[in-house]
Design a protein around this motif. Structure first.
Motif, PDB file in Angstrom:
ATOM      1  N   UNK A 187       7.216 -16.365 -10.043  1.00  0.00           N
ATOM      2  CA  UNK A 187       8.385 -16.008 -10.809  1.00  0.00           C
ATOM      3  C   UNK A 187       8.637 -14.531 -10.954  1.00  0.00           C
ATOM      4  N   UNK A 188       7.678 -13.718 -10.562  1.00  0.00           N
ATOM      5  CA  UNK A 188       7.892 -12.276 -10.692  1.00  0.00           C
ATOM      6  C   UNK A 188       8.755 -11.753  -9.554  1.00  0.00           C
ATOM      7  N   UNK A 189       9.575 -10.766  -9.874  1.00  0.00           N
ATOM      8  CA  UNK A 189      10.271 -10.099  -8.789  1.00  0.00           C
ATOM      9  C   UNK A 189       9.286  -9.129  -8.147  1.00  0.00           C
ATOM     10  N   UNK A 190       9.645  -8.605  -6.999  1.00  0.00           N
ATOM     11  CA  UNK A 190       8.622  -7.870  -6.261  1.00  0.00           C
ATOM     12  C   UNK A 190       8.226  -6.580  -6.963  1.00  0.00           C
ATOM     13  N   UNK A 191       9.152  -5.979  -7.744  1.00  0.00           N
ATOM     14  CA  UNK A 191       8.811  -4.722  -8.427  1.00  0.00           C
ATOM     15  C   UNK A 191       7.741  -4.963  -9.485  1.00  0.00           C
ATOM     16  N   UNK A 192       7.859  -6.100 -10.211  1.00  0.00           N
ATOM     17  CA  UNK A 192       6.839  -6.452 -11.191  1.00  0.00           C
ATOM     18  C   UNK A 192       5.522  -6.703 -10.477  1.00  0.00           C
ATOM     19  N   UNK A 193       5.632  -7.439  -9.395  1.00  0.00           N
ATOM     20  CA  UNK A 193       4.444  -7.752  -8.607  1.00  0.00           C
ATOM     21  C   UNK A 193       3.768  -6.467  -8.125  1.00  0.00           C
ATOM     22  N   UNK A 194       4.604  -5.555  -7.590  1.00  0.00           N
ATOM     23  CA  UNK A 194       4.067  -4.318  -7.043  1.00  0.00           C
ATOM     24  C   UNK A 194       3.398  -3.472  -8.121  1.00  0.00           C
ATOM     25  N   UNK A 195       3.910  -3.575  -9.372  1.00  0.00           N
ATOM     26  CA  UNK A 195       3.308  -2.771 -10.432  1.00  0.00           C
ATOM     27  C   UNK A 195       1.944  -3.332 -10.835  1.00  0.00           C
ATOM     28  N   UNK A 196       1.730  -4.628 -10.605  1.00  0.00           N
ATOM     29  CA  UNK A 196       0.437  -5.225 -10.952  1.00  0.00           C
ATOM     30  C   UNK A 196      -0.529  -5.188  -9.775  1.00  0.00           C
ATOM     31  N   UNK A 197       0.004  -5.188  -8.583  1.00  0.00           N
ATOM     32  CA  UNK A 197      -0.839  -5.189  -7.394  1.00  0.00           C
ATOM     33  C   UNK A 197      -0.604  -3.896  -6.637  1.00  0.00           C
ATOM     34  N   UNK A 198      -1.364  -2.899  -7.016  1.00  0.00           N
ATOM     35  CA  UNK A 198      -1.184  -1.590  -6.392  1.00  0.00           C
ATOM     36  C   UNK A 198      -1.576  -1.702  -4.923  1.00  0.00           C
ATOM     37  N   UNK A 199      -0.713  -1.149  -4.064  1.00  0.00           N
ATOM     38  CA  UNK A 199      -0.980  -1.193  -2.629  1.00  0.00           C
ATOM     39  C   UNK A 199      -0.493  -2.478  -1.980  1.00  0.00           C
ATOM     40  N   UNK A 200       0.435  -3.158  -2.641  1.00  0.00           N
ATOM     41  CA  UNK A 200       0.940  -4.429  -2.096  1.00  0.00           C
ATOM     42  C   UNK A 200       1.608  -4.209  -0.736  1.00  0.00           C
ATOM     43  N   UNK A 201       1.400  -5.173   0.144  1.00  0.00           N
ATOM     44  CA  UNK A 201       2.047  -5.132   1.453  1.00  0.00           C
ATOM     45  C   UNK A 201       2.620  -6.505   1.770  1.00  0.00           C
ATOM     46  N   UNK A 202       3.671  -6.498   2.558  1.00  0.00           N
ATOM     47  CA  UNK A 202       4.348  -7.742   2.902  1.00  0.00           C
ATOM     48  C   UNK A 202       4.269  -7.970   4.398  1.00  0.00           C
ATOM     49  N   UNK A 203       4.085  -9.229   4.777  1.00  0.00           N
ATOM     50  CA  UNK A 203       4.111  -9.577   6.191  1.00  0.00           C
ATOM     51  C   UNK A 203       5.559  -9.567   6.641  1.00  0.00           C
ATOM     52  N   UNK A 204       5.813  -8.873   7.734  1.00  0.00           N
ATOM     53  CA  UNK A 204       7.208  -8.599   8.097  1.00  0.00           C
ATOM     54  C   UNK A 204       7.966  -9.832   8.591  1.00  0.00           C
ATOM     55  N   UNK A 205       7.242 -10.865   9.061  1.00  0.00           N
ATOM     56  CA  UNK A 205       7.928 -12.045   9.595  1.00  0.00           C
ATOM     57  C   UNK A 205       7.915 -13.172   8.573  1.00  0.00           C
ATOM     58  N   UNK A 206       9.065 -13.875   8.408  1.00  0.00           N
ATOM     59  CA  UNK A 206       9.031 -15.031   7.506  1.00  0.00           C
ATOM     60  C   UNK A 206       8.121 -16.118   8.073  1.00  0.00           C
TER      61      UNK A 206
END
Ligand SMILES: [Zn+2]
Ligand SMILES: [Zn+2]
Length: 243
Positions: A78-97
Protein backbone atom coordinates in the motif's frame (compact mmCIF):
# COMPACT_ATOMS: atom_id res chain seq x y z
CA UNK A 1 16.53 -11.24 -19.68
CA UNK A 2 17.46 -7.73 -20.62
CA UNK A 3 16.42 -5.97 -17.46
CA UNK A 4 18.62 -4.30 -14.90
CA UNK A 5 18.38 -2.83 -11.42
CA UNK A 6 17.86 0.90 -11.34
CA UNK A 7 17.17 3.48 -8.66
CA UNK A 8 14.74 5.21 -11.02
CA UNK A 9 11.21 3.88 -10.44
CA UNK A 10 9.53 2.35 -13.48
CA UNK A 11 6.69 4.21 -15.20
CA UNK A 12 5.26 1.50 -17.48
CA UNK A 13 2.23 -0.36 -16.19
CA UNK A 14 3.17 -3.69 -14.67
CA UNK A 15 4.43 -5.55 -11.67
CA UNK A 16 8.04 -5.07 -10.70
CA UNK A 17 10.49 -6.43 -8.20
CA UNK A 18 12.28 -4.05 -5.91
CA UNK A 19 15.23 -4.69 -3.63
CA UNK A 20 17.09 -2.81 -0.92
CA UNK A 21 20.15 -3.62 1.14
CA UNK A 22 19.78 -4.54 4.80
CA UNK A 23 20.39 -1.40 6.90
CA UNK A 24 22.96 -3.38 8.94
CA UNK A 25 24.78 -4.59 5.86
CA UNK A 26 23.93 -8.29 6.20
CA UNK A 27 23.69 -9.68 2.66
CA UNK A 28 21.42 -12.54 3.74
CA UNK A 29 18.93 -9.97 4.99
CA UNK A 30 18.48 -8.13 1.72
CA UNK A 31 14.96 -6.79 1.56
CA UNK A 32 12.76 -7.15 -1.45
CA UNK A 33 9.19 -7.09 -2.59
CA UNK A 34 6.73 -6.47 -5.35
CA UNK A 35 5.54 -3.20 -6.67
CA UNK A 36 2.70 -2.39 -9.04
CA UNK A 37 2.44 0.50 -11.46
CA UNK A 38 -1.11 1.07 -12.64
CA UNK A 39 -3.43 3.75 -13.91
CA UNK A 40 -6.21 4.84 -11.65
CA UNK A 41 -9.27 6.86 -12.31
CA UNK A 42 -11.58 7.80 -9.48
CA UNK A 43 -15.19 7.93 -10.55
CA UNK A 44 -15.85 10.11 -7.50
CA UNK A 45 -13.50 12.75 -8.89
CA UNK A 46 -14.56 13.01 -12.53
CA UNK A 47 -12.71 16.29 -13.02
CA UNK A 48 -9.36 14.85 -12.11
CA UNK A 49 -7.42 13.25 -14.92
CA UNK A 50 -6.38 9.63 -14.42
CA UNK A 51 -3.17 9.21 -12.51
CA UNK A 52 -0.44 6.67 -12.58
CA UNK A 53 -0.01 5.08 -9.19
CA UNK A 54 2.92 3.10 -7.91
CA UNK A 55 2.16 0.97 -4.90
CA UNK A 56 3.98 -1.73 -3.04
CA UNK A 57 2.16 -5.05 -2.94
CA UNK A 58 4.26 -7.02 -0.54
CA UNK A 59 7.50 -6.82 1.27
CA UNK A 60 9.79 -9.77 1.87
CA UNK A 61 12.43 -9.94 4.56
CA UNK A 62 11.09 -6.72 5.96
CA UNK A 63 12.69 -4.77 8.76
CA UNK A 64 9.84 -2.29 8.66
CA UNK A 65 6.13 -2.72 9.18
CA UNK A 66 5.86 -4.67 12.38
CA UNK A 67 6.30 -8.29 13.27
CA UNK A 68 7.23 -10.76 10.60
CA UNK A 69 5.21 -13.87 9.99
CA UNK A 70 7.12 -17.12 10.22
CA UNK A 71 8.86 -17.67 6.94
CA UNK A 72 10.07 -14.12 6.79
CA UNK A 73 7.58 -12.31 4.68
CA UNK A 74 4.79 -9.90 5.30
CA UNK A 75 2.03 -8.42 3.22
CA UNK A 76 2.82 -4.85 4.13
CA UNK A 77 1.59 -3.26 0.94
CA UNK A 78 0.00 0.00 0.00
CA UNK A 79 2.91 2.38 0.22
CA UNK A 80 3.75 4.63 -2.65
CA UNK A 81 7.30 4.36 -3.82
CA UNK A 82 8.47 7.56 -2.08
CA UNK A 83 7.34 6.19 1.29
CA UNK A 84 8.94 2.90 0.44
CA UNK A 85 12.16 4.60 -0.62
CA UNK A 86 12.30 6.54 2.65
CA UNK A 87 12.13 3.29 4.63
CA UNK A 88 14.37 1.26 2.37
CA UNK A 89 17.46 3.30 1.77
CA UNK A 90 19.15 2.31 -1.48
CA UNK A 91 15.99 0.87 -3.02
CA UNK A 92 16.28 -0.31 -6.60
CA UNK A 93 13.70 -1.42 -9.11
CA UNK A 94 13.92 -4.11 -11.75
CA UNK A 95 13.50 -2.31 -15.04
CA UNK A 96 11.31 -4.95 -16.73
CA UNK A 97 7.75 -5.71 -15.63
CA UNK A 98 7.42 -9.23 -14.33
CA UNK A 99 4.24 -10.93 -15.38
CA UNK A 100 4.95 -14.44 -14.26
CA UNK A 101 3.97 -17.71 -15.94
CA UNK A 102 0.96 -17.31 -18.21
CA UNK A 103 0.88 -13.55 -17.71
CA UNK A 104 0.44 -12.51 -14.12
CA UNK A 105 -2.21 -9.80 -13.72
CA UNK A 106 -3.06 -9.77 -17.43
CA UNK A 107 -5.90 -7.33 -16.91
CA UNK A 108 -3.88 -4.65 -15.16
CA UNK A 109 -5.69 -1.63 -16.60
CA UNK A 110 -4.04 0.78 -18.97
CA UNK A 111 -4.76 4.47 -19.07
CA UNK A 112 -8.52 4.99 -18.75
CA UNK A 113 -10.36 7.16 -21.24
CA UNK A 114 -10.97 10.63 -19.90
CA UNK A 115 -12.29 13.84 -21.38
CA UNK A 116 -12.23 17.02 -19.33
CA UNK A 117 -15.69 18.39 -18.60
CA UNK A 118 -16.94 21.82 -19.55
CA UNK A 119 -15.09 24.17 -17.16
CA UNK A 120 -18.24 26.33 -16.83
CA UNK A 121 -20.21 23.36 -15.49
CA UNK A 122 -17.38 22.46 -13.14
CA UNK A 123 -17.19 26.02 -11.83
CA UNK A 124 -20.94 26.14 -11.26
CA UNK A 125 -20.83 22.89 -9.29
CA UNK A 126 -17.87 24.10 -7.26
CA UNK A 127 -19.73 27.27 -6.36
CA UNK A 128 -22.79 25.30 -5.26
CA UNK A 129 -20.72 22.96 -3.13
CA UNK A 130 -18.92 25.93 -1.53
CA UNK A 131 -22.24 27.50 -0.60
CA UNK A 132 -23.54 24.22 0.78
CA UNK A 133 -20.45 23.68 2.92
CA UNK A 134 -20.59 27.27 4.24
CA UNK A 135 -24.19 26.65 5.26
CA UNK A 136 -23.27 23.36 6.90
CA UNK A 137 -20.40 25.01 8.71
CA UNK A 138 -22.69 27.69 10.11
CA UNK A 139 -25.18 25.06 11.26
CA UNK A 140 -22.40 23.18 13.03
CA UNK A 141 -21.26 26.34 14.77
CA UNK A 142 -24.82 27.11 15.87
CA UNK A 143 -25.19 23.58 17.19
CA UNK A 144 -21.97 23.91 19.13
CA UNK A 145 -23.00 27.24 20.65
CA UNK A 146 -26.32 25.68 21.62
CA UNK A 147 -24.60 22.67 23.23
CA UNK A 148 -22.33 24.93 25.30
CA UNK A 149 -25.29 27.07 26.38
CA UNK A 150 -27.30 23.97 27.36
CA UNK A 151 -24.40 22.54 29.36
CA UNK A 152 -23.94 25.83 31.15
CA UNK A 153 -27.62 25.94 32.03
CA UNK A 154 -27.65 22.39 33.40
CA UNK A 155 -24.21 22.64 35.03
CA UNK A 156 -22.94 19.73 32.99
CA UNK A 157 -19.24 19.39 32.13
CA UNK A 158 -18.48 19.29 28.43
CA UNK A 159 -15.55 17.45 26.90
CA UNK A 160 -13.97 18.29 23.60
CA UNK A 161 -12.31 15.69 21.41
CA UNK A 162 -8.77 16.64 20.47
CA UNK A 163 -9.08 15.00 17.10
CA UNK A 164 -12.56 15.59 15.76
CA UNK A 165 -13.47 18.67 17.88
CA UNK A 166 -16.81 17.11 18.73
CA UNK A 167 -18.32 18.07 22.10
CA UNK A 168 -19.47 15.28 24.40
CA UNK A 169 -21.06 15.20 27.82
CA UNK A 170 -19.44 12.97 30.41
CA UNK A 171 -21.93 10.10 30.01
CA UNK A 172 -21.10 9.83 26.31
CA UNK A 173 -17.38 9.28 26.87
CA UNK A 174 -15.97 5.80 26.48
CA UNK A 175 -13.02 3.95 27.93
CA UNK A 176 -10.46 3.42 25.20
CA UNK A 177 -8.08 0.47 25.29
CA UNK A 178 -5.40 -0.64 22.89
CA UNK A 179 -4.06 -4.08 22.12
CA UNK A 180 -0.25 -4.44 22.04
CA UNK A 181 -0.62 -7.63 19.99
CA UNK A 182 -2.63 -6.01 17.22
CA UNK A 183 -0.46 -3.01 16.29
CA UNK A 184 -1.89 -1.03 19.22
CA UNK A 185 -5.35 -1.25 17.74
CA UNK A 186 -7.74 0.92 19.72
CA UNK A 187 -11.15 -0.25 20.79
CA UNK A 188 -14.07 0.88 22.90
CA UNK A 189 -13.56 -0.91 26.22
CA UNK A 190 -16.88 0.30 27.59
CA UNK A 191 -18.69 -1.71 24.98
CA UNK A 192 -16.36 -4.65 24.42
CA UNK A 193 -14.82 -5.10 27.84
CA UNK A 194 -11.11 -5.52 28.33
CA UNK A 195 -10.46 -8.15 25.69
CA UNK A 196 -9.23 -7.16 22.25
CA UNK A 197 -12.04 -7.56 19.68
CA UNK A 198 -9.49 -8.74 17.11
CA UNK A 199 -7.44 -11.35 19.00
CA UNK A 200 -9.54 -11.77 22.14
CA UNK A 201 -6.50 -11.34 24.42
CA UNK A 202 -7.22 -9.84 27.80
CA UNK A 203 -3.94 -7.97 28.34
CA UNK A 204 -4.85 -4.72 26.71
CA UNK A 205 -3.83 -1.24 27.81
CA UNK A 206 -6.21 1.34 29.17
CA UNK A 207 -5.45 4.50 27.22
CA UNK A 208 -8.06 6.86 28.56
CA UNK A 209 -11.36 6.96 30.39
CA UNK A 210 -12.42 10.05 28.49
CA UNK A 211 -12.42 8.71 24.96
CA UNK A 212 -14.41 10.14 22.09
CA UNK A 213 -17.19 7.69 21.13
CA UNK A 214 -16.78 8.65 17.48
CA UNK A 215 -13.04 8.49 16.89
CA UNK A 216 -11.69 6.93 20.11
CA UNK A 217 -9.23 9.75 20.72
CA UNK A 218 -8.83 11.50 24.02
CA UNK A 219 -11.23 14.25 25.08
CA UNK A 220 -10.36 17.10 27.40
CA UNK A 221 -12.65 19.19 29.55
CA UNK A 222 -13.78 22.10 27.44
CA UNK A 223 -12.08 25.22 28.73
CA UNK A 224 -14.69 27.67 29.95
CA UNK A 225 -15.12 30.90 28.06
CA UNK A 226 -12.37 29.92 25.70
CA UNK A 227 -12.02 32.43 22.91
CA UNK A 228 -13.72 31.18 19.77
CA UNK A 229 -11.08 29.98 17.42
CA UNK A 230 -11.96 30.68 13.84
CA UNK A 231 -12.21 27.32 12.13
CA UNK A 232 -10.49 26.96 8.79
CA UNK A 233 -12.86 26.99 5.87
CA UNK A 234 -13.67 23.40 4.95
CA UNK A 235 -12.12 22.45 1.65
CA UNK A 236 -14.70 22.32 -1.13
CA UNK A 237 -12.80 19.71 -3.13
CA UNK A 238 -14.24 16.20 -2.95
CA UNK A 239 -12.55 14.01 -0.36
CA UNK A 240 -9.88 11.66 -1.51
CA UNK A 241 -10.75 8.12 -0.76
CA UNK A 242 -8.57 6.58 1.91
CA UNK A 243 -6.97 3.38 0.91
ZN1 LIG B 1 -13.38 12.51 18.36
ZN1 LIG C 1 -5.47 -7.94 19.87
Amino acid sequence: MTGSWSSTPPTDVGRYWWRAPDPHGRPEHQQYGLFVVSWEFHSSMPDHPPKRRMRSMCIFNSSYGGEMETGGWSLGGGNDWKTLASHYVGIEFWSEPERGPGGFMPDLPGKPAWTPRDPKVVEEELKKSKEASAKRHKEELDERTQKIADAKASGETLYECESCDELHCESDLVQVRECPHCNDEKFDGTENGQSCPSCNRRFTRNITETGCPECLDECEVLAEDAPEEPKPEPAPAPKKRKR
